[in-house]
Scaffold this motif. Structure first.
Motif, PDB file in Angstrom:
ATOM      1  N   GLU A  13      98.459 -70.945  11.959  1.00  0.00           N
ATOM      2  CA  GLU A  13      98.331 -69.952  10.900  1.00  0.00           C
ATOM      3  C   GLU A  13      96.870 -69.779  10.497  1.00  0.00           C
ATOM      4  N   GLU A  14      96.138 -70.889  10.458  1.00  0.00           N
ATOM      5  CA  GLU A  14      94.726 -70.832  10.111  1.00  0.00           C
ATOM      6  C   GLU A  14      93.951 -70.022  11.144  1.00  0.00           C
ATOM      7  N   ILE A  15      94.238 -70.264  12.413  1.00  0.00           N
ATOM      8  CA  ILE A  15      93.562 -69.529  13.480  1.00  0.00           C
ATOM      9  C   ILE A  15      93.884 -68.038  13.380  1.00  0.00           C
TER      10      ILE A  15
ATOM     11  N   GLU B 192      81.988 -65.388  22.443  1.00  0.00           N
ATOM     12  CA  GLU B 192      82.885 -64.316  22.013  1.00  0.00           C
ATOM     13  C   GLU B 192      84.303 -64.745  21.668  1.00  0.00           C
ATOM     14  N   THR B 193      84.821 -65.822  22.248  1.00  0.00           N
ATOM     15  CA  THR B 193      86.238 -66.147  22.091  1.00  0.00           C
ATOM     16  C   THR B 193      86.432 -67.353  21.181  1.00  0.00           C
ATOM     17  N   TRP B 194      87.662 -67.481  20.699  1.00  0.00           N
ATOM     18  CA  TRP B 194      88.006 -68.623  19.861  1.00  0.00           C
ATOM     19  C   TRP B 194      87.834 -69.929  20.632  1.00  0.00           C
ATOM     20  N   ARG B 195      88.216 -69.941  21.912  1.00  0.00           N
ATOM     21  CA  ARG B 195      88.056 -71.151  22.727  1.00  0.00           C
ATOM     22  C   ARG B 195      86.573 -71.511  22.841  1.00  0.00           C
ATOM     23  N   ASP B 196      85.723 -70.495  23.015  1.00  0.00           N
ATOM     24  CA  ASP B 196      84.282 -70.743  23.057  1.00  0.00           C
ATOM     25  C   ASP B 196      83.805 -71.398  21.764  1.00  0.00           C
ATOM     26  N   LEU B 197      84.332 -70.913  20.632  1.00  0.00           N
ATOM     27  CA  LEU B 197      83.902 -71.434  19.339  1.00  0.00           C
ATOM     28  C   LEU B 197      84.370 -72.876  19.153  1.00  0.00           C
ATOM     29  N   GLU B 198      85.570 -73.191  19.638  1.00  0.00           N
ATOM     30  CA  GLU B 198      86.055 -74.572  19.576  1.00  0.00           C
ATOM     31  C   GLU B 198      85.148 -75.490  20.397  1.00  0.00           C
ATOM     32  N   THR B 199      84.798 -75.033  21.595  1.00  0.00           N
ATOM     33  CA  THR B 199      83.899 -75.817  22.443  1.00  0.00           C
ATOM     34  C   THR B 199      82.559 -76.023  21.760  1.00  0.00           C
TER      35      THR B 199
ATOM     36  N   GLN C 110      82.618 -64.507  16.790  1.00  0.00           N
ATOM     37  CA  GLN C 110      81.209 -64.257  16.476  1.00  0.00           C
ATOM     38  C   GLN C 110      81.005 -64.115  14.970  1.00  0.00           C
ATOM     39  N   VAL C 111      81.898 -63.384  14.317  1.00  0.00           N
ATOM     40  CA  VAL C 111      81.786 -63.191  12.866  1.00  0.00           C
ATOM     41  C   VAL C 111      81.950 -64.519  12.142  1.00  0.00           C
TER      42      VAL C 111
ATOM     43  N   LEU D  63      78.308 -58.715  16.506  1.00  0.00           N
ATOM     44  CA  LEU D  63      79.362 -59.306  15.679  1.00  0.00           C
ATOM     45  C   LEU D  63      80.636 -58.511  15.914  1.00  0.00           C
ATOM     46  N   THR D  64      81.056 -58.488  17.166  1.00  0.00           N
ATOM     47  CA  THR D  64      82.180 -57.629  17.554  1.00  0.00           C
ATOM     48  C   THR D  64      83.495 -58.376  17.692  1.00  0.00           C
ATOM     49  N   THR D  65      83.469 -59.704  17.733  1.00  0.00           N
ATOM     50  CA  THR D  65      84.707 -60.467  17.859  1.00  0.00           C
ATOM     51  C   THR D  65      84.871 -61.382  16.657  1.00  0.00           C
TER      52      THR D  65
END
Length: 428
Positions: free
Chosen positions: A9-11, A324-331, A225-226, A220-222
């Protein structure tokens, strides 16, 4: 609700963050000039992240909303005039000429991004500089062919077979000829004044060993990124600051071990002689190794520990293409944590004389780490525009990953050292 359901839900909530336009607005005494961020489309209605300049120099950012049918320049200029006062030093010119400089760009299998970065570097207004591209552990000839085909007359190519960002930077350090060596990444677009603003401070201060500069988002398109930029991004504010080990800053009780406050590896420069004297970067740190990061922070602390000053200037700007992606941000969140404790381990391994100072700061350091990785849910937050403040939203999932990374960092560093020794033996 189960823990897994809460995480999902948070994601979902953070993925609902919409795209934000990026723009630059120059208030130069006459008519304001509004342009899109590097390579971006013209500014229209909606949310806009704006870099505000005065006399060409960055003085602040704001997040503005342009109503449907309104003139973006008029709306944003009114906000900027009211909220972004002239920054320190924006009325005066540069002091002195910049020294002869070398720029090192480490890369690995990203020829398209590298070309964009090199084009911006070749457009610098610095009068005397060279560019060295270090191809790190390549698996194809794409980078070498790009440099030889499009940039052979202006860019030197170096291949470093040992994987890792620090190893690549050290190979660049060995190859350069400039009095100052600047480092940036292959996923940035450098402002035309970047190199001059970053290196001119060395001319005025003989004790200066390192400079760092401002990093802002190119896109800041994804949602990822935001969210990263909402967390504070890579920016360190709009006030120039000099860190002097002879006069430790009163508002930095963990100095010099909170090196993340000083800047980031995508925008840094060193006096070449000084960086060589401290042995360059620890090759068991950095992206591409088991340590996951921390090579830049290691360099900052080693230079400060040798008695040299470090200067941060917001006028040396690069635009960074965030992942750009959520997985990238987790990494990235995990890597932040790992790199932080890996670099601290590297500093203590290579400079054991710093251990007493580190232990004296350890209790406050643990409190700082908890605050740095704390879950934050600011009402109405979730959009960029405010930097150097850690009150931005940060999801529980990313906080956990950062803390896991911190626990792993020392182990990762030791693994990276073993892998490095094996790689060196294999190359003999």
């Amino acid at each position: 609700m189960t823990r897994t359901a809460r995480a999902r839900e948070e994601i979902r909530r953070f993925l609902a963050i919409g795209a934000v336009q990026v723009a630059e607005l120059d208030l130069d005494g006459g008519e304001a000039v509004l342009v899109p961020g590097p390579g971006g489309p013209p500014v229209t209605s909606g949310e806009v992240f704006v870099l505000v300049r005065r006399r060409g120099r960055p003085v602040g950012t704001l997040l503005g909303h342009v109503p449907q049918g309104a003139d973006p320049k008029a709306v944003l200029a009114a906000r900027a005039a009211a909220e972004c006062a002239p920054g320190p030093g924006t009325r005066s010119g540069r002091s002195g000429e910049p020294p002869v400089t070398s720029v090192v760009v480490a890369t690995r299998e990203r020829a398209g991004q590298l070309a964009r970065a090199l084009d911006s570097l070749l457009a610098q207004d610095h009068p005397r500089f060279e560019i060295v591209v270090v191809d790190n552990a390549p698996v194809t000839d794409e980078t070498r062919e790009l440099v030889e085909r499009r940039y052979a007359e202006r860019v030197r190519y170096v291949c470093e077979p040992v994987p890792g960002l620090a190893a690549a930077h050290n190979a660049g350090l060995d190859a350069v000829t400039g009095e100052v060596v600047a480092f940036t990444d292959d996923d940035v677009v450098a402002d035309p004044r970047w190199l001059t603003e970053l290196t001119t401070p060395f001319t005025a201060d003989a004790r200066l060993g390192c400079t760092t500069g401002l990093i802002l988002p190119a896109r800041l398109t994804t949602p990822a990124q935001v969210l990263l930029e909402s967390h504070g991004g890579f920016a360190k504010g709009f006030t120039p600051r000099t860190y002097d080990p002879a006069r430790p800053p009163g508002d930095e009780p963990l100095f010099p071990f909170t090196a993340g406050r000083f800047g980031s590896g995508a925008n840094m420069a060193f006096r070449t002689r000084v960086l060589r004297e401290v042995g360059g970067f620890d090759p068991a740190t950095g992206a591409g190794t088991a340590a996951r990061g921390g090579d830049d922070l290691y360099g900052f602390v080693r230079v400060l520990a040798q008695g040299h000053r470090l200067h941060y200037t917001p006028y040396a700007l690069v635009w960074h293409h965030h992942r750009e992606t959520w997985r990238d941000l987790e990494t990235q969140a995990y890597g932040y944590g790992a790199g932080l404790t890996a670099y601290l381990t590297a500093v203590l391994v290579n400079r054991p004389g710093l251990l007493p100072a580190f232990l004296a700061r350890l209790p406050r350091g643990l409190a700082h780490a908890r605050a740095l990785t704390a879950v934050r849910e600011t009402p109405g937050g979730g959009t960029p525009g405010d930097h150097d403040v850690r009150t931005h939203p940060w999801p529980r999932r990313l906080s956990r990953l950062q803390r896991r990374g911190m626990l792993y960092g020392p182990v990762g560093y030791l693994r990276a050292r073993r892998a490095l020794r094996a790689a060196v033996r294999g190359a003999r």
